[in-house]
Write a protein that holds these residues in place. Sequence first.
Motif, mmCIF file in Angstrom:
data_model
loop_
_atom_site.group_PDB
_atom_site.id
_atom_site.type_symbol
_atom_site.label_atom_id
_atom_site.label_comp_id
_atom_site.label_asym_id
_atom_site.label_seq_id
_atom_site.Cartn_x
_atom_site.Cartn_y
_atom_site.Cartn_z
ATOM 1 N N THR A 121 -1.953 4.963 -1.936
ATOM 2 C CA THR A 121 -1.768 4.273 -0.527
ATOM 3 C C THR A 121 -0.999 5.168 0.309
ATOM 4 N N GLN A 130 3.594 -1.836 -2.957
ATOM 5 C CA GLN A 130 3.081 -0.668 -4.026
ATOM 6 C C GLN A 130 3.665 -1.002 -5.446
ATOM 7 N N ARG A 141 -2.084 0.501 -4.787
ATOM 8 C CA ARG A 141 -2.191 -0.650 -5.091
ATOM 9 C C ARG A 141 -3.458 -0.833 -5.878
ATOM 10 N N THR A 159 -3.541 -5.983 -4.807
ATOM 11 C CA THR A 159 -2.091 -6.320 -5.341
ATOM 12 C C THR A 159 -1.467 -5.009 -5.359
ATOM 13 N N ALA A 160 -0.054 -4.777 -5.712
ATOM 14 C CA ALA A 160 0.639 -3.730 -6.190
ATOM 15 C C ALA A 160 -0.399 -3.222 -7.331
ATOM 16 N N ASP A 244 -5.653 3.266 0.221
ATOM 17 C CA ASP A 244 -5.307 2.153 0.883
ATOM 18 C C ASP A 244 -4.621 2.375 2.084
ATOM 19 N N PRO A 249 -1.928 -6.591 2.378
ATOM 20 C CA PRO A 249 -3.022 -6.714 1.457
ATOM 21 C C PRO A 249 -4.198 -7.480 1.915
#
Length: 289
Positions: A121, A130, A141, A159-160, A244, A249
């Motif tokens: 990220t 994260q 992510r 998602t993380a 990302d 998200p």
Amino acid sequence: MTERRPYPSDLSDARWELIEPVLGAWRAERRRHGLNIGRPPEHDLREIMNAILYVDRTGVQWRYLPHDFPPWETVYGYFAKWQKDGVFPQITGILRGLLRQREGKGAEPSACVIDAQSVKTSTSVPAAGQGTDAAKKIVGRKRSIVTDTLGLLLAVLVTAASVQDSAAGTHLIDQVAVAHPSIRKVWVDGGYRQHLVEHAATVGIDMEIVQRTPGAKGFSPLPKRWTVERTYGWLMFHRRLARDYETLPARSEAMIHLAMTDLMARRLIGEATISWRDPTSTDQKHVPG
């Protein structure tokens, strides 16, 4: 609209015809509910979409949009509204149905594939969103996607990276069961747990875990599952997805839908997707879109 020199990411007339009805209906609905400012829209929807696709394809920051596009604040505002209103999945769904029918299949799939990809990220992503993928040693992510057997996107969840594949898979199975009730079969890799197989069975979906051949070294395509790996490769032609960058998200998911919109629209009308490789090389100039 003032004429400008086109960018490679701009929508052609044929591709614009595919998605204009959705955006036109969105604007008409907002007018009907009085959600627009009390004057005619200042900017053309095609130019707004061209600017958003420019960001998705090149990876440029919103503030660095070229000045011949509408102001970046306006472009981002439309992107945020379209994401919130579910416009991008709607476009993806329409194009996917058209492409499946052109390939001789039904508009709705009966089987799908699930896979996950962990990515790093940027500094714009909050630390709380994260995590660490312990297996792949990536802090960032995780993108979990569902595709049909042609590799066309059905659903995506960001998602993380610390979220287990099976946890994300449970959410996606539930989502797919509602949005695509015709699906009866799904393939996953060995990272998904047996309890997900049991959960899929409760919604009428037969889940099969495809394992690597014991002792196999290096990359080898797995039966049925290789299509989703290919989809990740397609998505990587959009530089915004190389990492990302999105604070939320849901905005990351929107960028993935945008990439698939670009890819499917090009394939539907026979336009090639330009590669980022050496443009002077005749055999590297384009890749199938």
